[in-house]
Enzyme design. Structure first.
Site, PDB file in Angstrom:
ATOM      1  N   GLU A 205      -6.976  -1.229   7.313  1.00 27.34           N
ATOM      2  CA  GLU A 205      -5.631  -1.346   7.880  1.00 27.34           C
ATOM      3  C   GLU A 205      -5.681  -1.385   9.399  1.00 27.34           C
ATOM      4  O   GLU A 205      -5.004  -2.201  10.033  1.00 27.34           O
ATOM      5  CB  GLU A 205      -4.772  -0.169   7.417  1.00 27.34           C
ATOM      6  CG  GLU A 205      -3.352  -0.199   7.983  1.00 27.34           C
ATOM      7  CD  GLU A 205      -2.509   0.960   7.480  1.00 27.34           C
ATOM      8  OE1 GLU A 205      -1.277   0.806   7.413  1.00 27.34           O
ATOM      9  OE2 GLU A 205      -3.078   2.021   7.153  1.00 27.34           O
TER      10      GLU A 205
ATOM     11  N   GLU B 273      -1.836   9.964  17.683  1.00 25.39           N
ATOM     12  CA  GLU B 273      -2.600  11.213  17.710  1.00 25.39           C
ATOM     13  C   GLU B 273      -3.753  11.173  16.711  1.00 25.39           C
ATOM     14  O   GLU B 273      -4.875  11.626  17.012  1.00 25.39           O
ATOM     15  CB  GLU B 273      -1.674  12.397  17.407  1.00 25.39           C
ATOM     16  CG  GLU B 273      -0.643  12.693  18.495  1.00 25.39           C
ATOM     17  CD  GLU B 273       0.523  11.717  18.502  1.00 25.39           C
ATOM     18  OE1 GLU B 273       1.263  11.689  19.500  1.00 25.39           O
ATOM     19  OE2 GLU B 273       0.694  10.976  17.514  1.00 25.39           O
TER      20      GLU B 273
ATOM     21  N   SER C  26       1.712   7.254   2.235  1.00 24.10           N
ATOM     22  CA  SER C  26       2.533   8.306   2.837  1.00 24.10           C
ATOM     23  C   SER C  26       3.592   8.840   1.885  1.00 24.10           C
ATOM     24  O   SER C  26       4.163   8.112   1.075  1.00 24.10           O
ATOM     25  CB  SER C  26       3.224   7.780   4.099  1.00 24.10           C
ATOM     26  OG  SER C  26       2.283   7.446   5.087  1.00 24.10           O
TER      27      SER C  26
ATOM     28  N   GLN D  90       0.853  -1.192   0.000  1.00 20.99           N
ATOM     29  CA  GLN D  90       0.000   0.000   0.000  1.00 20.99           C
ATOM     30  C   GLN D  90       0.884   1.236   0.000  1.00 20.99           C
ATOM     31  O   GLN D  90       1.810   1.337   0.794  1.00 20.99           O
ATOM     32  CB  GLN D  90      -0.899  -0.013   1.244  1.00 20.99           C
ATOM     33  CG  GLN D  90      -1.645   1.270   1.502  1.00 20.99           C
ATOM     34  CD  GLN D  90      -1.330   1.861   2.875  1.00 20.99           C
ATOM     35  OE1 GLN D  90      -0.186   1.916   3.279  1.00 20.99           O
ATOM     36  NE2 GLN D  90      -2.363   2.276   3.587  1.00 20.99           N
TER      37      GLN D  90
END
Length: 402
Positions: free
Chosen positions: A240, A367, A125, A122
């Site tokens: 995911e 986060e 990013s 995948q």
């Protein structure tokens, strides 16, 4: 009477799974299976109708129910994980192909994915778009019957071993950043694809940088609709988080507790009341995580994207990893992160401790998970957005100067 037949069928299927695992997994003992071993296992499972259990037979699956799949996962949970390197290929790419692929795409790719003949990765990013994936700058432009892809991805797990990948790229910079993105199926060996492994602290290279230079992708390799990539990317991230948060969750288990308990016994500190309290904290956390993961799996409808609840298991898994690392350092000191290459286990425990750092980053940072849980699970107000309604080309993101 029908209930009796269902129970009998379940019992027979469970025994079939046990027999298969005894033949193909128990023989491995405690050795960590390599890629070739995992592919051989999946090929055998596909031949026995035990790979891709709930997917259609037409596309290489077992054609059975989610109940059958649950039994299969429960049985696998009693043995060493045999397909750990396929967590992205099977936990993320496969369900995306199944849910959003055309019939032609499913026929072309799903069977080989399920059987382990091909491995998938995948690619989301980028150096300037990590937690904020929608700021990605890789772009795909249509040229006749092909898309031309240029850009860069980073932290791509197993790209160097993958045959295909799912990639998101900017297809319309005139749109706001979430709207002008599309998703594609990419041949990782296509001309113009360059893969550079990233060397990790444990000596391995699990992650990669991937560079695209005028890579040509067939027009029909668009996954889902044009400029619908963000919707699909969100769905894939949900898959995911469920895949990561529920890894090995075919049953209630406590692998980290067992690892630390063994270390405590070897160090002679198993009777230390402080250590025992720490071990029970880990035991309780892992038990809870397994139960949440099983609930997420049970709530996931066949062929439908899971909800935001997957972030709960993902975040809790990260918390467990941080706690595990602290305890391991207390119990074993430097030997919890360093090992002699001549050791029989090859530093397996130490690699687990070292790799625990990635748990709070991979699949979305802690986060981000907290934001998702607060916004989409608890219904709390969203954080302010300064780029709402602004075309992507006008945003100062990544390497854009204006």
């Amino acid at each position: 009477m029908s209930q009796t037949l269902i129970e009998q069928e379940a019992t027979e299927f469970r025994q079939k799974c046990v027999d298969f695992m005894e033949e193909h997994a128990a023989a491995q003992g405690k050795a960590m299976p390599g890629i070739d071993d995992q592919k051989a296992f999946l090929a055998a499972a596909a031949g026995a109708g035990l790979a891709g259990v709930p997917f259609d037979e037409e596309f290489g699956g077992g054609g059975l129910t989610l109940e059958h799949d649950k039994i299969w996962r429960e049985v696998q949970g009693n043995y060493r994980m045999m397909t750990g390197e396929f967590i992205i290929s099977h936990g993320m790419c496969l369900p995306m192909l199944n849910e959003y692929g055309t019939d032609e795409q499913k026929k072309m790719y799903m069977a080989d994915n399920i059987s382990g003949k091909t491995m998938w990765c995948q690619m989301f990013s980028e150096p300037g778009a990590g937690s904020d994936v929608a700021s990605l700058q890789s772009k795909a432009e249509l040229d006749g019957d092909e898309w031309i892809l240029n850009g860069q991805k980073v932290w791509t797990t197993l790209a160097h071993k993958s045959d295909y990948g799912i990639v998101v790229a900017r297809t319309d910079p005139e749109q706001v950043k979430h709207a002008g993105i599309s998703m594609f199926i990419l041949d990782m060996r296509a001309p113009g694809v360059e893969i550079r492994p990233i060397h990790q602290i444990d000596g391995g290279s699990h992650f990669n940088e991937v560079f695209f230079t005028d890579v040509r992708i067939p027009k029909d390799h668009l996954l889902g609709g044009y400029n619908e990539g963000w919707k699909l990317a969100t769905a894939m991230l949900m898959y995911e988080r469920v895949a990561i948060g529920s890894a090995g969750a075919g049953k209630i288990n406590q692998p980290t507790f067992k690892l630390l308990k063994s270390a405590a016994e070897e160090s002679g500190r198993i009777d230390d009341p402080v250590v025992r309290d720490q071990l029970m904290q880990i035991y309780s956390m892992e038990t809870t995580k397994a139960m949440v993961a099983m609930r997420n799996k049970a709530e996931q409808k066949a062929g439908k994207t899971p909800g935001p609840g997957g972030s709960l298991g993902k975040l809790f898994g990260s918390n467990i990893a941080w706690k595990m690392r602290e305890i391991a350092l207390e119990l074993a000191g430097p030997s919890s992160i360093a090992w002699d290459p001549e050791d029989g286990d090859g530093g397996e425990r130490q690699r687990i401790v070292l790799n625990s750092f990635q748990s709070s980053i991979a699949g979305g940072t802690d986060e981000i998970q907290r934001n998702i849980i607060g916004d989409r699970v608890l219904g709390l107000p969203r954080e302010p957005s300064v780029d709402k309604g602004v075309p992507f080309k006008d945003l100062k993101v990544g390497t854009q100067s204006s």
